[in-house]
Design an enzyme around this catalytic site. Structure first.
Site, mmCIF file in Angstrom:
data_model
loop_
_atom_site.group_PDB
_atom_site.id
_atom_site.type_symbol
_atom_site.label_atom_id
_atom_site.label_comp_id
_atom_site.label_asym_id
_atom_site.label_seq_id
_atom_site.Cartn_x
_atom_site.Cartn_y
_atom_site.Cartn_z
ATOM 1 N N GLN A 1 0.814 -1.221 0.000
ATOM 2 C CA GLN A 1 0.000 0.000 0.000
ATOM 3 C C GLN A 1 0.848 1.272 0.000
ATOM 4 O O GLN A 1 0.346 2.354 -0.269
ATOM 5 C CB GLN A 1 -0.970 -0.016 1.193
ATOM 6 C CG GLN A 1 -0.418 0.481 2.535
ATOM 7 C CD GLN A 1 0.428 -0.522 3.281
ATOM 8 O OE1 GLN A 1 1.233 -1.231 2.708
ATOM 9 N NE2 GLN A 1 0.254 -0.587 4.582
ATOM 10 N N SER B 1 -7.485 1.018 6.997
ATOM 11 C CA SER B 1 -6.989 2.278 6.406
ATOM 12 C C SER B 1 -6.368 3.161 7.475
ATOM 13 O O SER B 1 -6.507 4.381 7.453
ATOM 14 C CB SER B 1 -8.137 3.026 5.705
ATOM 15 O OG SER B 1 -8.712 2.212 4.720
ATOM 16 N N THR C 1 -1.533 5.319 7.636
ATOM 17 C CA THR C 1 -1.150 6.711 7.366
ATOM 18 C C THR C 1 -1.620 7.613 8.507
ATOM 19 O O THR C 1 -0.867 8.440 9.016
ATOM 20 C CB THR C 1 -1.738 7.193 6.023
ATOM 21 O OG1 THR C 1 -1.136 6.421 4.982
ATOM 22 C CG2 THR C 1 -1.474 8.667 5.785
ATOM 23 N N ALA D 1 -3.563 14.222 6.456
ATOM 24 C CA ALA D 1 -3.771 13.067 5.576
ATOM 25 C C ALA D 1 -4.662 11.994 6.200
ATOM 26 O O ALA D 1 -4.382 11.497 7.286
ATOM 27 C CB ALA D 1 -2.424 12.450 5.213
ATOM 28 N N LYS D 2 -5.710 11.628 5.476
ATOM 29 C CA LYS D 2 -6.600 10.558 5.941
ATOM 30 C C LYS D 2 -6.249 9.242 5.245
ATOM 31 O O LYS D 2 -5.558 9.218 4.234
ATOM 32 C CB LYS D 2 -8.048 10.926 5.621
ATOM 33 C CG LYS D 2 -8.510 12.199 6.324
ATOM 34 C CD LYS D 2 -10.014 12.241 6.482
ATOM 35 C CE LYS D 2 -10.708 12.953 5.356
ATOM 36 N NZ LYS D 2 -12.139 13.225 5.646
ATOM 37 N N GLY E 1 -7.015 3.588 1.696
ATOM 38 C CA GLY E 1 -6.863 2.251 1.118
ATOM 39 C C GLY E 1 -8.169 1.534 0.872
ATOM 40 O O GLY E 1 -8.348 0.872 -0.154
ATOM 41 N N GLU E 2 -9.097 1.642 1.812
ATOM 42 C CA GLU E 2 -10.406 1.010 1.625
ATOM 43 C C GLU E 2 -11.406 1.928 0.930
ATOM 44 O O GLU E 2 -12.145 1.484 0.055
ATOM 45 C CB GLU E 2 -10.941 0.542 2.980
ATOM 46 C CG GLU E 2 -10.137 -0.628 3.526
ATOM 47 C CD GLU E 2 -10.375 -0.873 4.996
ATOM 48 O OE1 GLU E 2 -9.916 -0.030 5.808
ATOM 49 O OE2 GLU E 2 -11.005 -1.875 5.343
#
Lengths: 409, 336
Positions: free
Chosen positions: B61, B101, B104, B292-293, B296-297
């Site tokens: 990822q 997710s 990050t 930053a959020k 990935g999902e």
């Protein structure tokens, strides 16, 4: 202004992967290492008796491990410890691990595995979650198959549905699917010069694996070291233990390095699946397109083990309205044991299944109300300060902007 | 891309086109009040580089790159001066799972805090070395500390490390969520990430085949740490959504998977994926590292429903069950 954030820095692992230099567990070779092969159940629900004597006689076989050889606790599981490392009495799904044959070569291990005698006393099985919810259904874990029920209650749905001008009611079904990551499970275990049990495996959460391995070995966590070399995709499918404990027990007992590599077929059988769900949806709106009430019943097939089911069905329920303000909400989600493959984490974790229902409901409502799909969504979507079905107040909501962007398609 | 020539037979167009959208949200993290903890350590090395220890797994990822970028930004040092250690449980501290997710957001925050603490210690040491009266007015840049208004008064990280080889920083981040009550009321996840997708499909009414002609995916990212990596996630998530809508099913029969190899379990190939127009909406999240959020999902969720809505728009048939295979489409069309 940022120096490094927002910059397209080249992936720091890219070069090794592109040049084939990245080390995956498959690539690891240690002089004198042994190979393991897993014997798995062929039936979904049965009492078993295991005889490994013929397999152990095969030239080149070092040992066949069963539940009797687990030094610590014969269990693991991300939430409930309902998986057995090796099945002691009853298999609950096709593919349950029964024995681990360790031999001098992969071929010998695989051949000897075919000589492990498993006597099955077949039990009635249940494959449909709704059937499994009935009182007289076969019990997968000798208790109620429904092991989780989560509720959201907000406002008064009964009263609100009476005030709706349009109501849409449908049943949606989504199947079990696989993560299909590129790299099937593989791992190596050995004892290092400090006496630590090292497990090299592709995993998503090495520190949790470390705990589960230590428990099964009956040793302190500090004695176990998990190394994660390159991982070829995960998507949730590497959350649960597959071969890590088998390898650790074998290396710990035999004091020799042991390796195992799953084929694609075994990978499918060994790790979790995305939850199959049946979703009963009833959504109501006023004639100007404002959502007024939503009632949903979501039944998740957990298969034979719990894995992350509670959390997945909770996440499904929390996301069941979609990103829309609905003042009256009644949601029930259930996690149910069956004799199917077990389900767990997969990208989206319950929030992937429900949009199949709520986003089609939105389009069906829009059509009935003469609104465009974008109009109905803009009318109802979360905005700054909106309240979700769980009563959470949202801030920093960029959703309207996202939907507006779709106008330019 | 391979595409068949549109056939016209007796005036009937055998291929029908339609558009559809999907809009979704996703709450990051373990959620519901569960302790969602990430830990990271930062340490100044002898050569002036900085070691970051964080147990966040790289599963493809981009976690490694993101953690390094966050460390570089916080300490203002070049990317190659950050040495990341994340693959050994005996060295790197527990940063939770590479899922939900959360890396990050959670571990990114832990790395940022660890680096801020290290930076503070470095400045403290630099103050002594440079013999100035306060840390205020000192600047960290490209592996050196100097007096902002008198830049020639300067000391490098390497020189600092040679004087004090024990400069460290620890970072712990716990995502806040509030457990829900018996009525499902509470604040179960944070932050939420939004996504919207539009697709245009073409349905071949003779074969039942669905082709996705073009697509757009709009993603609320807070702040993209690395836009190319975000776009990569969108490509991958879109492909997974196509498989979910149109192809994938393990095919259960009496507890047995009939499709348990790639011979029968069909997933999309690059030829099934159109060029995707990608739009990143940046609205930085206050509690996130540099805003930053997790994405990935979220990139996956709106894709399948958009396809289902587009199929309806094309042929007027609603599918309540996925995957919508060619067979299912033909069966419905032949019902008349």
């Amino acid at each position: 202004m940022f120096e490094f954030i927002g910059k397209n820095i080249k992936r720091i692992d890219a070069k090794d992967k592109v040049e084939g230099k990245a080390i995956y567990p498959q690539d690891i070779y240690i002089e004198g290492m042994l190979y393991g092969f897993t014997v798995r159940s062929k039936f979904p629900h049965a009492f078993i008796k295991v005889d490994v004597s013929e397999a152990e006689k095969v030239d080149g076989v070092v040992k066949v491990f069963t539940y009797k050889d687990v030094p610590g606790k014969n269990h693991h599981g991300v939430v409930l410890k309902d998986h057995e490392v090796f099945i002691s009495k009853k298999v609950k799904r096709i593919g349950d691990p029964i024995a681990f044959v360790v031999a001098k070569s992969k071929e010998i291990a695989e051949y000897a595995a075919s000589l492990v005698k498993v006597e099955y006393d077949i039990l009635p099985a249940v494959f449909d979650p709704e059937e499994a919810m009935r009182e007289n259904s076969p019990k997968v874990h000798d208790k109620d198959n429904v092991f989780y029920h989560f509720k959201i209650r907000k406002g008064d749905v009964e009263k609100a549905f009476k005030e709706c001008d349009v109501i849409v009611e449908n049943v949606y079904k989504v199947p079990m699917v696989d993560h299909a990551f590129l790299q099937p499970e593989a791992g190596v275990s050995y004892i290092d010069e400090d006496g630590k049990i090292v497990v090299i495996a592709s995993t998503q959460y090495p520190h949790f694996d470390q705990e589960e391995i230590a428990q099964a070995l009956g040793v302190s966590k500090d004695l176990v070291k998990v190394l994660t070399p390159a991982v070829g995709g995960a998507f949730g499918g590497r959350e649960d233990i597959t071969l890590q404990i088998h390898l650790a027990i074998a290396a710990f007992t035999l004091k020799r390095p042991v390796k195992a590599v799953y084929s694609r077929e075994e990978s499918f059988i060994a790790h979790s699946k995305r939850h199959a769900m049946k979703m009963y949806y009833k959504t109501g709106a006023t004639k100007d397109g404002k959502l007024l009430a939503l009632e949903a019943k979501i039944i998740g097939d957990s298969g034979a083990y719990a894995s992350w089911s509670m959390n997945v069905l909770r996440k499904a329920a929390v996301h069941a309205t979609g990103p829309y303000v609905v003042e009256n909400v009644k949601i029930d989600s259930f996690a149910v044991y069956t004799n199917n493959p077990f389900t767990g984490a997969m990208r989206g974790f319950g929030a992937t299944q429900v949009p199949i229902a709520y986003e089609q409901q939105m389009d069906i409502l829009a059509r009935k109300l003469g609104l465009s799909p974008i109009e109905i969504r803009l009318k109802n979507c979360f905005k700054e300060g909106s309240e979700t079905a769980t009563g959470q107040i949202l801030e920093k909501v960029a959703l309207e902007k996202c939907i507006e962007e779709l106008k330019r398609f | 891309m391979y595409r068949r020539i549109k056939k016209v037979l007796g005036g009937d167009i055998l291929k029908k086109r339609g558009k559809g959208i999907g809009v979704t949200f996703y709450g990051t993290g373990y959620g519901n009040g569960f302790p969602d903890v990430s830990r990271a350590y930062a340490r100044l090395l002898e050569d002036g580089k900085v070691e970051i220890l964080v147990g966040a797994t790289e599963v493809g990822q981009g976690a490694k790159t993101v953690m390094v970028q966050i460390a570089s930004e916080t300490l203002n040092i070049p990317i190659e001066d950050v040495i990341l250690v994340n693959e050994d449980t005996s060295k790197a501290p527990d940063a939770g799972t590479a899922a939900a997710s959360r890396q990050t957001y959670n571990s990114g925050n832990a790395v940022k805090i660890a680096c801020e603490n290290l930076k503070d210690n470095i400045l403290q040491e630099a103050k002594k070395i440079l013999n100035v009266n306060s840390k205020i007015g000192l600047v960290c840049e490209k592996g050196s500390v100097y007096v902002k208004t008198y830049p020639s008064k300067k000391v490098s990280f390497k020189e600092i490390a040679n004087i004090n080889n024990n400069l460290k920083g620890e970072g712990v981040f716990i995502a806040h969520t509030t457990q829900m009550d018996e009525n499902g009321q509470g604040a179960p996840y944070w932050p939420y990430t939004f996504a919207a997708c539009a697709v245009e499909v073409e349905v071949d009414t003779e074969t039942g085949e669905v082709t996705i002609l073009r697509a757009k995916l709009v993603l609320d990212v807070g702040k993209a740490v690395n836009p190319t990596l975000v776009e990569g996630q969108i490509d991958g998530g879109f492909a997974m959504g196509v498989g979910y809508a149109l192809m994938e099913d393990v095919g259960l029969k009496d507890g047995k998977m009939l499709n348990s190899s790639f011979e029968k379990y069909i997933i999309p190939t690059s030829l099934d994926i159109p060029n995707i127009e990608k739009v990143l909406i940046e609205y930085p999240e206050d509690t996130a590292p540099y805003g930053a959020k997790g994405i990935g999902e979220p990139v996956l969720l709106p894709v399948a429903p958009a396809i289902l809505n587009a199929i309806y728009d094309a042929i007027g048939v609603r599918f309540y069950e996925i995957p919508v295979t060619c067979e299912k489409i033909l069966l419905q069309l032949n019902k008349g």
